[in-house]
Design an enzyme around this catalytic site. Structure first.
Site, PDB file in Angstrom:
ATOM      1  N   CYS A 131       0.807  -1.215   0.000  1.00  0.00           N
ATOM      2  CA  CYS A 131       0.000   0.000   0.000  1.00  0.00           C
ATOM      3  C   CYS A 131       0.838   1.263   0.000  1.00  0.00           C
ATOM      4  CB  CYS A 131      -0.938  -0.014   1.205  1.00  0.00           C
ATOM      5  SG  CYS A 131      -2.371  -1.062   0.942  1.00  0.00           S
TER       6      CYS A 131
ATOM      7  N   SER B 174      -4.029 -12.773 -16.581  1.00  0.00           N
ATOM      8  CA  SER B 174      -2.601 -12.606 -16.327  1.00  0.00           C
ATOM      9  C   SER B 174      -1.963 -11.897 -17.505  1.00  0.00           C
ATOM     10  CB  SER B 174      -1.924 -13.964 -16.107  1.00  0.00           C
ATOM     11  OG  SER B 174      -2.021 -14.763 -17.278  1.00  0.00           O
TER      12      SER B 174
END
Length: 724
Positions: free
Chosen positions: A405, A527
């Site tokens: 984060c 992906s």
């Protein structure tokens, strides 16, 4: 344009012994592009055996004799997998860990050391420990010695094995006990007629040194079993001991017998190039290896001397060049600690003794450890001489963008963009913008939908996947929902198809375990390849009563389920400043699901998970939505070990300043207060609970082993935060 070099080969270092530590150090200074390096070790640190007697005697702290593998691996650009190897298939080129995880390799090396455990003696596992692995012995001894200091008394100690290692450790423990309690009762047990049967030259001097330390020697002491009272000899006598240490020779790791490798007395046979006999992609070094071309006793000096050859040969194997031979010296200077700051030296049959030899030994040991404590600063690519306006300001002090984060955009960026969008007119969209996730009303039920992703902050894909899964599930749990279905999004750095397959298998396997444990299932995903690994999950959940930010009431008690400080510790780890033990302990906590905590908090009035905006930012979101204020008790907020120390020296995450600007806290000062704005990854649940239920809820959370705490309360007034 610079081309990203693809990863094409996996080099796996099994064990964090002295040879591998030196290989990693050399690798950091001369990396081989295209190789992904992995080191597997049970602990985040590797103790340096040369300083162990000094540590046991009290001359060195635990930190002073440990090589920080987390920090070293960051320097080398390697990933660390914390686990104990228990199997190896040289045909399939795989390593199996104790937890069942399987790691594939193209080239691998073994440096797993030896053990002093004596499983053949009945009762050893229950009532004794080996001097190796060193970490277990060091921890046990620290607890034993601390108890002696507290009470002024220590139970007797028995040392099994009268070789050099047993003699050293017996004197070291005796010295420490005398210093702690004024007396020592240490008995050295040797099965042969004399101590030092394999190296008799310094025997008479060491017998005198043992007498000076007050160590009792029992020769011809054959042990039939270890009892709770102490070792029982074949004569029936029991040697009283509250602590029994096994130091009877160098024993190989038992799992090597199941590998199919060619062994000599349990040790892995290697040729002059340090390749394992019969397998040219597998190497071995250190005490676990047997040099078939030049047999030598088990000694750290050979492990250190083998490191340059192993480093060169691993690189040569990975690029297809010839290998070179390792020629160990025939003799070496033996320095034996004598408990106090004195030592005995032996070489060429000559003996020296005195405090000056301790000083020499200390200089040698400190020089070795300084290589790892003072890692060289490797040069970075220079910036172009001409830059667009604003680039220098944006780069600031040059700190790399944090992972997790800490890499996200500032608090106001996303909210500002969302405010420009038209408000939804759909009746089935329950939550407004700015909550943790979307809540849809479908008939009588509520469905919660969330998505989150993390840029990699650890090179271990499986651990990264576990933490990302827990992180993404936080929004589901904080809204009182049960997770259902999961879609995965994975960006891999450029790599060969074989490495793609290995990496994707590790990611999906680890994530699937987390989701299955919490009742969810991965049903699909997408992906692609990019510049760095990024993992994300989109999750749906069902809730009978969604918990939002808007329900907090005046008088509610604030409960936090998990410590804060992940942002500063991850930033410090990227900068090579963090303690590896602290980082490993934090990562292990981050990977633990919070489903049971969420169940306990299901009756909260308001709840959120603490992530990128920090504790202050997420608490302020509750206050704004509920039109209340909040008071925090700074001393009661749990923090990860090492976080405050890193904050004190000025380490901070890259979005700290943005968090501070958007969520100020009145009366908050000091290094710990800075952590209120530290961006969290896989952070705890922050709940506003009715005051009458708070103590019961806290007790239930703490029964789960969580560091949960009451950290403040909701107050009347504007949405302002302050510390009291």
């Amino acid at each position: 344009m610079q081309t990203q070099i693809p990863l094409t080969r996996d080099l796996v270092l099994i064990g964090g012994g002295h040879t591998h530590a030196l290989v990693l150090l050399k690798w950091g200074m001369r990396p081989l592009p295209g190789t992904r390096v992995t080191v597997i070790n049970p602990a985040p640190t590797a103790p340096y055996s040369g300083m162990l007697p000094g540590h046991i005697a009290g001359h060195y702290t635990r930190d002073e004799l440990e090589i920080d593998l987390i920090r070293l691996a960051r320097f080398a650009g390697a990933r660390v997998i914390l686990g104990r190897a228990v199997g190896l298939d040289p045909e399939a080129r795989t390593v199996t860990l104790q937890d069942g995880r399987v790691i594939a390799y193209d080239v691998a090396s073994l440096d797993i050391g030896i053990t002093s455990e004596l499983p053949q003696i009945p009762g050893f596992a229950e009532h004794a420990i080996g001097a190796k692995p060193l970490d277990i012995y060091a921890e046990t001894w620290a607890d034993y010695l601390e108890a002696a200091r507290q009470t002024g008394h220590a139970e007797p100690v028995a040392v099994i094995g009268g070789g050099v290692a047993g003699v050293e450790l017996a004197m070291a423990m005796a010295h420490a006990l005398i210093k702690a309690t004024g007396k020592a009762d240490v008995t050295l047990l040797e099965a042969n007629a004399e101590i030092l049967s394999a190296d008799p030259k310094p025997r008479s001097q060491l017998r005198k040194a043992l007498e000076v330390c007050g160590v009792t020697i029992r020769n011809n002491a054959t042990i039939s079993e270890i009892t709770q009272e102490g070792p029982r000899l074949s004569t029936g006598d029991i040697i009283p001991a509250g602590l029994t240490i096994g130091v009877a020779g160098a024993l190989p790791q038992s799992w090597l017998e199941r590998t199919g490798l060619t062994l000599t007395e349990g040790f892995v046979n290697v040729n002059k190039s340090l390749q394992v006999s019969g397998y040219d992609t597998l190497f071995a070094a250190g005490d676990c290896a047997h040099l078939t071309h030049a047999p030598r006793p088990k000694a750290g000096v050979y492990a250190v001397r083998a490191a340059p050859v192993l480093f060169d040969n691993l690189r040569a194997k990975l690029v297809g060049l010839p290998l070179r031979a390792f020629h160990p010296q025939k003799d070496y200077l033996k320095l034996i600690s004598l408990g106090q700051k004195s030592a005995l030296a032996e070489k060429w049959g000559r003996i020296w003794q005195g405090p000056w030899l301790w000083r020499l030994k200390n200089r040698i040991d400190q020089k070795f450890m300084n290589m790892f404590n003072n890692l060289p600063q490797m040069p970075h690519a220079d910036l172009p001489p001409v830059l667009t306006l604003g680039v220098a300001q944006e780069l600031g002090d040059g700190q790399p963008i944090c992972g997790g984060c800490g890499s996200k955009v500032g608090a106001g960026t996303l909210s500002g963009a969302l405010e420009t969008l038209p408000q939804s007119q759909r009746a089935d969209v329950v939550t407004g913008r700015g909550d943790d996730a979307a809540v849809l009303k479908i008939g009588e039920h509520f469905q919660v939908i969330t998505t989150d992703h993390l840029k990699s902050f650890t090179e271990d894909p499986a651990l990264m996947a576990q933490i990302t899964a827990v992180h993404a599930l936080g929004d589901i749990w904080s809204m009182g929902a049960q997770p259902q279905a999961v879609l995965a999004t994975v960006i891999l750095p450029r790599m060969s198809q074989s490495l793609q397959a290995r990496t994707m298998a590790e990611i999906m396997g680890a994530a699937s375990q987390v989701f299955a444990q919490t009742g969810a299932e991965i049903v699909g995903g997408h992906s692609t390849q990019g510049t760095e690994m990024t993992i994300g999950f989109t999750i749906t959940g069902l809730a009978d009563r969604p918990i939002t930010h808007a329900g907090a009431r005046v008088g509610d008690v604030l409960i936090l389920t998990r410590a804060i400080g992940t942002g500063v510790l991850l930033a410090a780890e990227m900068q090579g400043k963090a303690n590896g033990r602290h980082v490993a302990k934090m990562l292990a906590a981050m990977a633990q699901p919070q489903d049971r905590a969420a169940e306990i908090l299901k009756d909260s009035n308001a709840m959120t998970d603490v992530t990128g905006f920090g504790l202050a930012g997420h608490l302020q979101a509750i206050c704004r939505s509920s039109d209340v204020g909040a008071e925090l008790v700074l001393d009661q907020i749990p923090v990860y070990e090492g976080a405050v120390e890193m904050s004190e020296v000025g380490v901070k995450s890259t979005i700290y300043d943005s968090n501070l600007m958007h969520s100020p806290v009145e009366n908050a000062a000091g290094s710990k207060a800075k952590l209120l704005h530290d961006p969290q990854t896989a952070g705890g649940l922050l709940a506003a609970v009715p005051s009458e239920k708070a103590d019961e809820i806290l007790s239930q959370l703490q029964e789960l082993g969580l560091p949960a705490a009451i950290i403040g309360r909701i107050i009347d007034g504007p949405p302002i935060l302050r510390c009291v």
